[in-house]
Write an enzyme that holds these catalytic residues in place. Sequence first.
Site, mmCIF file in Angstrom:
data_model
loop_
_atom_site.group_PDB
_atom_site.id
_atom_site.type_symbol
_atom_site.label_atom_id
_atom_site.label_comp_id
_atom_site.label_asym_id
_atom_site.label_seq_id
_atom_site.Cartn_x
_atom_site.Cartn_y
_atom_site.Cartn_z
ATOM 1 N N SER A 92 40.401 42.684 39.742
ATOM 2 C CA SER A 92 41.250 41.596 39.255
ATOM 3 C C SER A 92 40.351 40.450 38.837
ATOM 4 O O SER A 92 39.379 40.138 39.526
ATOM 5 C CB SER A 92 42.201 41.153 40.364
ATOM 6 O OG SER A 92 43.087 40.163 39.893
ATOM 7 N N HIS A 96 38.543 30.855 33.590
ATOM 8 C CA HIS A 96 38.959 29.498 33.221
ATOM 9 C C HIS A 96 37.817 28.825 32.452
ATOM 10 O O HIS A 96 36.809 28.451 33.051
ATOM 11 C CB HIS A 96 39.289 28.670 34.472
ATOM 12 C CG HIS A 96 40.456 29.166 35.253
ATOM 13 N ND1 HIS A 96 41.758 29.039 34.806
ATOM 14 C CD2 HIS A 96 40.524 29.799 36.457
ATOM 15 C CE1 HIS A 96 42.578 29.566 35.709
ATOM 16 N NE2 HIS A 96 41.852 30.037 36.711
ATOM 17 N N HIS A 106 43.394 36.651 32.009
ATOM 18 C CA HIS A 106 43.561 37.348 33.287
ATOM 19 C C HIS A 106 43.655 38.841 32.995
ATOM 20 O O HIS A 106 44.258 39.247 32.001
ATOM 21 C CB HIS A 106 44.852 36.875 33.971
ATOM 22 C CG HIS A 106 45.375 37.827 35.003
ATOM 23 N ND1 HIS A 106 46.466 38.647 34.773
ATOM 24 C CD2 HIS A 106 44.958 38.107 36.264
ATOM 25 C CE1 HIS A 106 46.700 39.370 35.857
ATOM 26 N NE2 HIS A 106 45.803 39.067 36.772
ATOM 27 N N ARG A 110 44.557 48.631 38.810
ATOM 28 C CA ARG A 110 44.663 48.969 40.227
ATOM 29 C C ARG A 110 45.213 50.387 40.412
ATOM 30 O O ARG A 110 45.872 50.947 39.525
ATOM 31 C CB ARG A 110 45.555 47.959 40.947
ATOM 32 C CG ARG A 110 46.952 47.846 40.385
ATOM 33 C CD ARG A 110 47.719 46.657 40.938
ATOM 34 N NE ARG A 110 49.039 46.562 40.333
ATOM 35 C CZ ARG A 110 49.301 45.927 39.193
ATOM 36 N NH1 ARG A 110 48.336 45.328 38.528
ATOM 37 N NH2 ARG A 110 50.531 45.885 38.706
ATOM 38 N N HIS A 145 46.705 40.885 20.582
ATOM 39 C CA HIS A 145 47.766 41.896 20.629
ATOM 40 C C HIS A 145 47.411 43.146 19.825
ATOM 41 O O HIS A 145 47.822 44.249 20.197
ATOM 42 C CB HIS A 145 49.090 41.290 20.169
ATOM 43 C CG HIS A 145 49.786 40.529 21.262
ATOM 44 N ND1 HIS A 145 50.576 41.146 22.200
ATOM 45 C CD2 HIS A 145 49.773 39.215 21.593
ATOM 46 C CE1 HIS A 145 51.039 40.247 23.056
ATOM 47 N NE2 HIS A 145 50.561 39.062 22.703
ATOM 48 N N HIS A 175 61.561 28.957 37.009
ATOM 49 C CA HIS A 175 61.916 27.577 37.348
ATOM 50 C C HIS A 175 61.576 26.608 36.214
ATOM 51 O O HIS A 175 62.047 25.469 36.221
ATOM 52 C CB HIS A 175 61.231 27.151 38.648
ATOM 53 C CG HIS A 175 59.736 27.113 38.579
ATOM 54 N ND1 HIS A 175 58.975 28.247 38.509
ATOM 55 C CD2 HIS A 175 58.862 26.072 38.561
ATOM 56 C CE1 HIS A 175 57.689 27.914 38.465
ATOM 57 N NE2 HIS A 175 57.595 26.602 38.491
ATOM 58 N N ARG A 260 41.879 39.186 51.946
ATOM 59 C CA ARG A 260 40.956 38.057 52.093
ATOM 60 C C ARG A 260 41.455 36.892 51.247
ATOM 61 O O ARG A 260 41.459 36.946 50.016
ATOM 62 C CB ARG A 260 39.565 38.487 51.644
ATOM 63 C CG ARG A 260 38.504 37.431 51.868
ATOM 64 C CD ARG A 260 37.132 38.052 51.635
ATOM 65 N NE ARG A 260 36.073 37.102 51.912
ATOM 66 C CZ ARG A 260 35.483 36.353 50.992
ATOM 67 N NH1 ARG A 260 35.872 36.420 49.725
ATOM 68 N NH2 ARG A 260 34.503 35.532 51.326
#
EC number: 1.3.3.3
Length: 299
Positions: A92, A96, A106, A110, A145, A175, A260
Amino acid sequence: MKPDAHQVKQFLLNLQDTICQQLTAVDGAEFVEDSWQREAGGGGRSRVLRNGGVFEQAGVNFSHVHGEAMPASATAHRPELAGRSFEAMGVSLVVHPHNPYVPTSHANVRFFIAEKPGAEPVWWFGGGFDLTPFYGFEEDAIHWHRTARDLCLPFGEDVYPRYKKWCDDYFYLKHRNEQRGIGGLFFDDLNTPDFDHCFAFMQAVGKGYTDAYLPIVERRKAMAYGERERNFQLYRRGRYVEFNLVWDRGTLFGLQTGGRTESILMSMPPLVRWEYDYQPKDGSPEAALSEFIKVRDWV
């Protein structure tokens, strides 16, 4: 073919090495490695590049955890996993950049397998990559894309549209009623038609991330910017924090399984700001972002 967790682990370790080398080649700074062990089983390698020439912070994490029982976050929507031992492994990463004209990116790939004696293993792959610009450039979004679409094509014409939509749906701040960025690919629970096919797709996504991202970094990293752009970047990074702490399943899974904490929260931006009822000026480049990140077909 029977799922081969060892083969997946070797690919993931090599992928972490390759991505770190590629990011260092662009930035000039080196990653610092922190190897760790998980008391309940497993461990990982966290690598962080800080205050480089291009990247304010880049974290590339490999983890491989295992245990005798599944956490609540995993069995809630997969009750058949209760009572099985499990292995979860992945790479992962979050980058920045210093320059607000370079988007944050990002990526994650997995593999998960749960077993119990006398039963077939339950396994799947997941992952994807997504882009979070602060200032929108159409050519960057199209390149991002197009790269995603092209890596999906050998696996079927319906793959890119399906996983693009899943990404748009997943990286959405309910939200705020807005997307986190312009999306990319997101897939989970992938276990058909067979292990080899699914593993090949996960590898294509893992390798495709830098093909999608690094040309954009090269194009934007030398653009001049000032305090206004930097303040807007820090403000928009707040959305990243909100998503990761409120909505992200991976963050919740990691914290619930006794992962962790330093590695799980490595995705957080090093600096961020909130401002009550912030409204960008009409007609400004900052105001244009809300329209730019709305879901659309880029290719």
